[in-house]
Design a protein around this motif. Structure first.
Motif, mmCIF file in Angstrom:
data_model
loop_
_atom_site.group_PDB
_atom_site.id
_atom_site.type_symbol
_atom_site.label_atom_id
_atom_site.label_comp_id
_atom_site.label_asym_id
_atom_site.label_seq_id
_atom_site.Cartn_x
_atom_site.Cartn_y
_atom_site.Cartn_z
ATOM 1 N N ARG A 1 0.962 -1.378 0.077
ATOM 2 C CA ARG A 1 -0.025 0.171 -0.054
ATOM 3 C C ARG A 1 0.800 0.981 0.000
ATOM 4 O O ARG A 1 0.469 2.180 -0.706
ATOM 5 C CB ARG A 1 -0.965 -0.072 1.084
ATOM 6 N N ASP A 2 2.031 1.358 0.651
ATOM 7 C CA ASP A 2 2.956 2.294 0.539
ATOM 8 C C ASP A 2 3.318 2.531 -0.908
ATOM 9 O O ASP A 2 3.594 3.657 -1.256
ATOM 10 C CB ASP A 2 4.120 2.020 1.499
ATOM 11 N N ARG A 3 3.638 1.582 -1.429
ATOM 12 C CA ARG A 3 4.243 1.569 -2.976
ATOM 13 C C ARG A 3 3.137 1.969 -3.682
ATOM 14 O O ARG A 3 3.484 2.836 -4.903
ATOM 15 C CB ARG A 3 4.710 0.240 -3.406
ATOM 16 N N LEU A 4 1.933 1.921 -3.535
ATOM 17 C CA LEU A 4 0.830 2.434 -4.175
ATOM 18 C C LEU A 4 0.900 4.043 -4.454
ATOM 19 O O LEU A 4 0.445 4.718 -5.243
ATOM 20 C CB LEU A 4 -0.744 1.867 -3.933
ATOM 21 N N LYS A 5 0.972 4.329 -3.007
ATOM 22 C CA LYS A 5 1.216 5.916 -2.809
ATOM 23 C C LYS A 5 2.248 6.427 -3.382
ATOM 24 O O LYS A 5 2.336 7.834 -3.933
ATOM 25 C CB LYS A 5 1.076 6.213 -1.325
ATOM 26 N N ASP A 6 3.313 5.848 -3.131
ATOM 27 C CA ASP A 6 4.713 6.344 -3.854
ATOM 28 C C ASP A 6 5.732 5.390 -4.275
ATOM 29 O O ASP A 6 6.052 4.501 -3.358
ATOM 30 C CB ASP A 6 5.472 7.206 -2.493
ATOM 31 N N PRO A 7 5.815 5.186 -5.492
ATOM 32 C CA PRO A 7 6.641 4.119 -6.017
ATOM 33 C C PRO A 7 8.097 4.058 -5.608
ATOM 34 O O PRO A 7 8.743 2.850 -5.546
ATOM 35 C CB PRO A 7 6.666 4.246 -7.745
ATOM 36 N N SER A 8 8.580 5.407 -4.859
ATOM 37 C CA SER A 8 9.949 5.154 -4.222
ATOM 38 C C SER A 8 9.968 4.416 -3.001
ATOM 39 O O SER A 8 10.889 4.164 -2.390
ATOM 40 C CB SER A 8 10.387 6.592 -4.209
ATOM 41 N N LEU A 9 8.745 4.195 -2.382
ATOM 42 C CA LEU A 9 8.678 3.403 -1.181
ATOM 43 C C LEU A 9 8.655 1.972 -1.211
ATOM 44 O O LEU A 9 9.102 1.482 -2.219
ATOM 45 C CB LEU A 9 7.553 4.056 -0.212
ATOM 46 N N GLY A 10 8.193 1.446 -0.171
ATOM 47 C CA GLY A 10 7.957 -0.035 -0.450
ATOM 48 C C GLY A 10 9.240 -0.878 0.483
ATOM 49 O O GLY A 10 9.317 -2.006 0.347
ATOM 50 N N TYR A 11 9.864 -0.151 1.283
ATOM 51 C CA TYR A 11 10.939 -0.739 2.221
ATOM 52 C C TYR A 11 10.771 -0.203 3.578
ATOM 53 O O TYR A 11 9.961 0.680 3.689
ATOM 54 C CB TYR A 11 12.427 -0.478 1.789
ATOM 55 N N ALA A 12 11.351 -0.925 4.485
ATOM 56 C CA ALA A 12 11.045 -0.627 6.075
ATOM 57 C C ALA A 12 11.943 0.388 6.361
ATOM 58 O O ALA A 12 13.274 0.446 6.649
ATOM 59 C CB ALA A 12 11.424 -1.830 6.946
ATOM 60 N N ARG A 13 11.292 1.703 6.301
ATOM 61 C CA ARG A 13 11.997 3.011 6.509
ATOM 62 C C ARG A 13 12.613 3.058 7.865
ATOM 63 O O ARG A 13 13.548 3.814 8.213
ATOM 64 C CB ARG A 13 10.977 4.171 6.381
ATOM 65 N N THR A 14 12.107 2.210 8.859
ATOM 66 C CA THR A 14 12.851 2.334 10.327
ATOM 67 C C THR A 14 14.271 1.863 10.291
ATOM 68 O O THR A 14 15.017 2.435 10.983
ATOM 69 C CB THR A 14 12.078 1.344 11.243
ATOM 70 N N PHE A 15 14.640 0.869 9.459
ATOM 71 C CA PHE A 15 15.859 0.283 9.080
ATOM 72 C C PHE A 15 16.682 1.238 8.808
ATOM 73 O O PHE A 15 17.980 1.322 9.469
ATOM 74 C CB PHE A 15 15.746 -0.854 8.253
ATOM 75 N N LEU A 16 16.356 2.226 8.109
ATOM 76 C CA LEU A 16 17.313 3.289 7.566
ATOM 77 C C LEU A 16 17.686 4.091 8.638
ATOM 78 O O LEU A 16 18.823 4.692 8.822
ATOM 79 C CB LEU A 16 16.809 4.091 6.484
ATOM 80 N N LYS A 17 16.639 4.510 9.575
ATOM 81 C CA LYS A 17 16.949 5.429 10.918
ATOM 82 C C LYS A 17 17.848 4.575 11.599
ATOM 83 O O LYS A 17 18.599 5.147 12.432
ATOM 84 C CB LYS A 17 15.685 5.522 11.394
ATOM 85 N N GLN A 18 17.843 3.211 12.078
ATOM 86 C CA GLN A 18 18.483 2.597 12.882
ATOM 87 C C GLN A 18 19.957 2.416 12.399
ATOM 88 O O GLN A 18 21.001 2.623 13.020
ATOM 89 C CB GLN A 18 18.074 1.261 13.026
ATOM 90 N N LEU A 19 20.153 2.436 10.928
ATOM 91 C CA LEU A 19 21.476 2.526 10.411
ATOM 92 C C LEU A 19 22.139 4.006 10.681
ATOM 93 O O LEU A 19 23.204 4.029 11.024
ATOM 94 C CB LEU A 19 21.345 2.327 8.797
ATOM 95 N N GLU A 20 21.133 5.013 10.511
ATOM 96 C CA GLU A 20 21.816 6.263 10.858
ATOM 97 C C GLU A 20 22.422 6.287 12.272
ATOM 98 O O GLU A 20 23.508 6.942 12.479
ATOM 99 C CB GLU A 20 20.619 7.331 10.440
ATOM 100 N N ALA A 21 21.767 5.534 13.298
ATOM 101 C CA ALA A 21 22.362 5.768 14.523
ATOM 102 C C ALA A 21 23.394 4.727 14.856
ATOM 103 O O ALA A 21 24.164 5.171 15.888
ATOM 104 C CB ALA A 21 20.966 5.436 15.438
#
Length: 573
Positions: A48-68
């Motif tokens: 459903r995320d990808r339907l709204k925005d084709p650039s999404l579709g992945y777990a964004r939390t993981f990216l924030k964890q990597l940042e930390a």
């Protein structure tokens, strides 16, 4: 390599403890930190995320964890593997590369793809789903690590693959080393759900000294596939034979556990103590994988709405009958599906209003959002001054919302191109399994000798028994697999096993859980674990996102079973 590889898992689902990644990296020596973010429901959410925005579709939390925590991981030589790529591993890899540049780090990022079959779903006979993803294996991950990747993100691989890939790369395994691969699958299955291996959701939780904040699990995997499950020193929870056994029984079926790289014989597992918070897994045997990949299919099933009526005090049955009749008569268009459920929690002569009340839930579904939207909500609200005494609802009904339906498909392995995108941008196709074996049920396990004079015709003699909750002697862990549920039960000594194996038949199981009476139930026997596994087909309908069962993912069915009273031999108590 002769030294074991230390792999710590820092996520068991999309929404797990955010700080776990940093805690695992800094808590002690590790070679890899992994994360499992994908479940059947998660794939629907990402779709459903990808339907709204084709650039999404992945777990964004993981990216924030990597940042930390990525800088700390790189400094310590810890590599990162995760399936957080979901429906868009390439997009996540690109976002990580941008993060690396932003943080001024040096890291090689790779991704694994090829699982997404949506563009070919119709040709493959899957119709028009929202998502269609084959469960890939570990070899794309292993290839990326062998080529020097520091971070590897994937789409839909099996949960254990994020652990098997690092082990295969570390030890240089070949695809036909089935026993070693099967051992790594078992280790991966134990740690993939995070704290469930260290005391979380554990039947005998009251026996653990410090469960306030359990640590995340670590697998030390040896070259032969044997492993030790442990956790960082000083963290909460515990790693015991029973916490490990509980997780082994989670979301499985029979003795053959099929995967894209190997079919693991769960009936070969041997567990032993290896010191405080250290459990050794050995003896695991593997067989060639099946000739098909499992495919996760999520579709939009329609729209749903619900309302919870609160019934208080006297004549609750009559109040329930009245409001059900009134609401159904007030609907100008009947929904495709309308279900009522009444939860009885009231106490006679209750000292609080809540204890004097019950909840009556009405759930409606329909392909047309208008049928279950304002029309349904208005019909419910209009009864406020015209129905049973004390009428109120827990919250006002809202507009209908879309719901999803999960189904499992299968596709020949040759129909899927498993691809690893290496840090330099080059693409490499991973060869399919050279040898496959059609999946067949394992032969029936031999039952232990029954307890003498305590079991007759499958039931213990009453004169030597006491009626108590089954959970006095039995542990359980349950979960969902699409529309089916599994309930694994185990005991902690051989005497209890001799009783359990002959007593908890399918007939008694259905008697204890009447909700399963009309459903197909299969019982699997796992003598090495002193365990039984029951698979209940259709208990969850079309999957967690589609229905309104009180426990939609069957997480507590095992605890319901443990609460039921049975005749247990005195010798076991």
């Amino acid at each position: 390599m002769t030294e074991p590889v230390r792999i710590g898992n820092a996520s068991g689902f999309y929404g797990d403890r955010f700080s776990a990644f940093h805690e695992m990296v800094t808590g002690g020596p590790l070679d890899y930190v992994t994360g499992d973010y994908l479940a059947e429901l998660t794939m629907l959410i990402l779709g459903r995320d990808r339907l709204k925005d084709p650039s999404l579709g992945y777990a964004r939390t993981f990216l924030k964890q990597l940042e930390a925590g990525l800088g700390e991981a790189l400094d310590r030589g810890v590599k990162v593997v995760s399936n957080a790529g979901g429906l868009n591993p390439a997009g996540l890899a690109e976002a990580i590369e941008g993060l690396v540049d932003k943080l001024g780090l040096q890291a090689k990022v790779a991704s694994v793809e090829g699982d997404d079959l949506l563009a070919r779903a119709g040709d493959l006979g899957f119709g028009t789903p929202l998502t269609a993803n084959a469960y890939l294996g570990a070899w794309g991950i292993a290839e990326a690590l062998r080529e020097g990747a520091d971070v590897v993100v994937t789409g839909r691989v099996t949960d254990a693959s994020v652990i098997v890939g690092p082990a295969a790369a570390h030890h240089g395994w070949r695809p036909d080393q089935y026993d070693a691969l099967a051992g790594a699958v078992v280790a991966g299955h134990v740690i993939e759900c995070g704290c469930q291996a260290t005391g979380g959701n554990y039947a005998f939780f009251h026996e653990l000294r410090n469960l306030d904040r359990p640590g995340f699990p670590i697998a030390e995997i040896h070259a032969d596939g044997s492993s030790v499950i442990t956790k960082h020193d000083g963290t909460g929870g515990a790693v015991t034979i029973d916490t490990v056994k509980a997780q082994l029984l989670y979301e499985i079926s029979g003795a053959r556990y099929a995967g894209p790289d190997v079919t693991t014989r769960l009936d070969s597992i041997e567990l032993s103590d290896d010191g405080p918070d250290r459990i050794r897994i050995s003896g695991v045997r593997g067989e060639p994988p099946p000739p098909t990949y499992k495919v996760s299919l999520n579709s939009l099933g329609g729209f749903r709405n619900e309302v919870d009526f609160v019934l208080t005090g006297l004549e609750l049955d009559a109040k329930s009958e009245l409001v059900q009749r009134q609401l159904e008569q007030g609907l100008t268009r009947k929904p495709a599906e309308l279900k009522w459920s009444l939860t009885w929690t009231e106490q006679p002569n209750a000292e609080t209003e809540e204890l004097a009340s019950v909840l009556l839930k009405c759930v409606v579904k329909d392909p047309d959002p208008k049928v279950v939207g304002r029309a349904f909500s208005s019909a419910a609200v209009e009864l406020a001054l015209a129905s049973y005494p004390g009428f109120h609802v827990t919250r006002p009904p809202e507009d209908g919302s879309p719901y999803g339906v999960f189904t499992a498909g299968f596709v020949e392995v040759g129909e899927v191109e498993h691809v690893v995108v290496l840090p330099d941008g080059s693409r490499r196709v991973i060869a399919t399994a050279a040898e496959t074996q059609v999946l067949e049920p394992a032969e029936d396990a031999e039952l232990p000798i029954p307890l003498p004079q305590l079991v007759a015709a499958g039931r213990p003699a009453r004169s030597l028994t006491r009626e108590v909750p089954l959970g006095r002697v039995v542990g359980a862990r349950s979960g969902d697999k699409g529309g089916d549920a599994n309930i694994g039960v185990w005991v902690r000594n051989e005497t209890a096993w001799r009783w359990l194996a002959h007593t908890l038949t399918i007939g008694l199981f259905k008697e204890l859980l009447p909700e399963t009476e009309d459903l197909r139930v299969t019982r699997y026997v796992l003598p090495n674990l002193w365990a039984l596994n029951f698979v209940v087909e259709g208990l969850l309908g079309e999957g967690v996102a589609s229905q309104a069962r009180f426990d939609p993912q069957a997480k507590a069915v095992g605890e319901w079973l443990r609460s039921r009273y049975v005749d247990v031999p005195e010798v076991l108590l």
